[in-house]
Design a protein around this motif. Structure first.
Motif, PDB file in Angstrom:
ATOM      1  N   TYR A 131      23.679 131.431  -3.367  1.00 43.27           N
ATOM      2  CA  TYR A 131      22.235 131.385  -4.286  1.00 43.27           C
ATOM      3  C   TYR A 131      22.407 132.085  -5.673  1.00 43.27           C
ATOM      4  O   TYR A 131      23.364 132.846  -5.761  1.00 43.27           O
ATOM      5  CB  TYR A 131      20.883 132.165  -3.522  1.00 43.27           C
ATOM      6  CG  TYR A 131      20.691 131.361  -2.331  1.00 43.27           C
ATOM      7  CD1 TYR A 131      19.810 130.392  -2.052  1.00 43.27           C
ATOM      8  CD2 TYR A 131      20.825 131.997  -1.014  1.00 43.27           C
ATOM      9  CE1 TYR A 131      19.405 129.808  -1.203  1.00 43.27           C
ATOM     10  CE2 TYR A 131      20.671 131.567   0.156  1.00 43.27           C
ATOM     11  CZ  TYR A 131      19.943 130.375  -0.011  1.00 43.27           C
ATOM     12  OH  TYR A 131      19.316 129.778   1.282  1.00 43.27           O
ATOM     13  N   GLY A 139      16.262 140.599   0.078  1.00 42.30           N
ATOM     14  CA  GLY A 139      15.282 139.881   0.652  1.00 42.30           C
ATOM     15  C   GLY A 139      15.241 138.453   0.366  1.00 42.30           C
ATOM     16  O   GLY A 139      14.557 138.015   0.879  1.00 42.30           O
ATOM     17  N   ASP A 140      15.840 138.196  -0.879  1.00 43.80           N
ATOM     18  CA  ASP A 140      15.724 136.907  -1.565  1.00 43.80           C
ATOM     19  C   ASP A 140      16.213 135.904  -0.204  1.00 43.80           C
ATOM     20  O   ASP A 140      17.337 136.138   0.033  1.00 43.80           O
ATOM     21  CB  ASP A 140      16.198 136.698  -2.802  1.00 43.80           C
ATOM     22  CG  ASP A 140      15.808 137.370  -4.041  1.00 43.80           C
ATOM     23  OD1 ASP A 140      14.427 137.603  -3.530  1.00 43.80           O
ATOM     24  OD2 ASP A 140      16.075 137.432  -5.165  1.00 43.80           O
ATOM     25  N   HIS A 141      15.454 134.850  -0.187  1.00 38.11           N
ATOM     26  CA  HIS A 141      16.020 133.917   1.033  1.00 38.11           C
ATOM     27  C   HIS A 141      16.066 134.627   2.352  1.00 38.11           C
ATOM     28  O   HIS A 141      17.097 134.341   2.947  1.00 38.11           O
ATOM     29  CB  HIS A 141      17.186 133.324   0.453  1.00 38.11           C
ATOM     30  CG  HIS A 141      17.298 132.537  -0.674  1.00 38.11           C
ATOM     31  ND1 HIS A 141      16.431 131.385  -1.137  1.00 38.11           N
ATOM     32  CD2 HIS A 141      17.625 133.066  -2.251  1.00 38.11           C
ATOM     33  CE1 HIS A 141      16.364 131.031  -2.458  1.00 38.11           C
ATOM     34  NE2 HIS A 141      17.105 132.103  -2.969  1.00 38.11           N
ATOM     35  N   TRP A 142      15.557 135.589   2.543  1.00 36.84           N
ATOM     36  CA  TRP A 142      15.500 136.489   3.837  1.00 36.84           C
ATOM     37  C   TRP A 142      17.162 137.069   4.235  1.00 36.84           C
ATOM     38  O   TRP A 142      17.467 137.182   5.158  1.00 36.84           O
ATOM     39  CB  TRP A 142      15.105 135.568   4.956  1.00 36.84           C
ATOM     40  CG  TRP A 142      13.639 135.117   4.730  1.00 36.84           C
ATOM     41  CD1 TRP A 142      12.549 135.700   5.209  1.00 36.84           C
ATOM     42  CD2 TRP A 142      13.213 133.940   4.260  1.00 36.84           C
ATOM     43  NE1 TRP A 142      11.460 135.155   4.882  1.00 36.84           N
ATOM     44  CE2 TRP A 142      11.649 133.926   4.220  1.00 36.84           C
ATOM     45  CE3 TRP A 142      13.701 132.670   3.873  1.00 36.84           C
ATOM     46  CZ2 TRP A 142      11.116 132.852   3.804  1.00 36.84           C
ATOM     47  CZ3 TRP A 142      13.096 131.886   3.302  1.00 36.84           C
ATOM     48  CH2 TRP A 142      11.660 131.799   3.218  1.00 36.84           C
ATOM     49  N   LEU A 143      17.776 137.390   2.795  1.00 38.39           N
ATOM     50  CA  LEU A 143      19.038 137.926   3.180  1.00 38.39           C
ATOM     51  C   LEU A 143      19.086 139.376   2.385  1.00 38.39           C
ATOM     52  O   LEU A 143      18.308 139.573   1.570  1.00 38.39           O
ATOM     53  CB  LEU A 143      19.891 136.961   2.320  1.00 38.39           C
ATOM     54  CG  LEU A 143      20.093 135.571   2.795  1.00 38.39           C
ATOM     55  CD1 LEU A 143      21.089 134.870   2.049  1.00 38.39           C
ATOM     56  CD2 LEU A 143      20.974 135.510   4.495  1.00 38.39           C
ATOM     57  N   ARG A 144      20.025 140.090   3.024  1.00 33.39           N
ATOM     58  CA  ARG A 144      20.250 141.490   2.336  1.00 33.39           C
ATOM     59  C   ARG A 144      21.674 141.421   2.138  1.00 33.39           C
ATOM     60  O   ARG A 144      22.428 140.536   2.801  1.00 33.39           O
ATOM     61  CB  ARG A 144      19.940 142.383   3.493  1.00 33.39           C
ATOM     62  CG  ARG A 144      18.487 142.707   3.640  1.00 33.39           C
ATOM     63  CD  ARG A 144      17.987 143.750   4.600  1.00 33.39           C
ATOM     64  NE  ARG A 144      19.127 144.791   4.527  1.00 33.39           N
ATOM     65  CZ  ARG A 144      19.042 145.938   4.839  1.00 33.39           C
ATOM     66  NH1 ARG A 144      17.749 146.047   5.655  1.00 33.39           N
ATOM     67  NH2 ARG A 144      19.889 146.816   4.853  1.00 33.39           N
TER      68      ARG A 144
END
Length: 86
Positions: A38, A27-32
């Motif tokens: 990053y 979920g960091d940076h809206w990623l999975r």
């Protein structure tokens, strides 16, 4: 672990390697998943403590260059004087 090695007198005879796989973004940076440019995907811990005196010159140093885990297995095989498969 380190305290136990010291208690039994094996700390100075033990190669210690600490690392992990690159992280899931969770979920960091809206990623999975394992993707993105990053820190969570690319800044992976790799700490090695070589107890041999030959390592004293580089002890405590930090490598800032880009490295890859593909180098870990050959490094460990070389440490133990084992053949590196080709």
């Amino acid at each position: 672990l380190i305290d136990s090695l010291k208690q039994v007198g094996e700390y100075d005879n033990t190669l210690i390697v600490f690392t992990s796989d690159h992280g899931e973004m969770m979920g960091d940076h809206w990623l999975r998943g394992k993707l993105g440019f990053y820190d969570g995907a690319y800044r992976i811990p790799l700490i090695m403590r070589d107890p041999r005196p030959v390592a004293d010159g580089s002890r405590g140093s930090t490598v800032t260059a880009f490295t890859e885990h593909v180098d870990v297995a050959p490094t460990l095989l070389d440490y133990f004087a084992l053949c590196i498969p080709r």
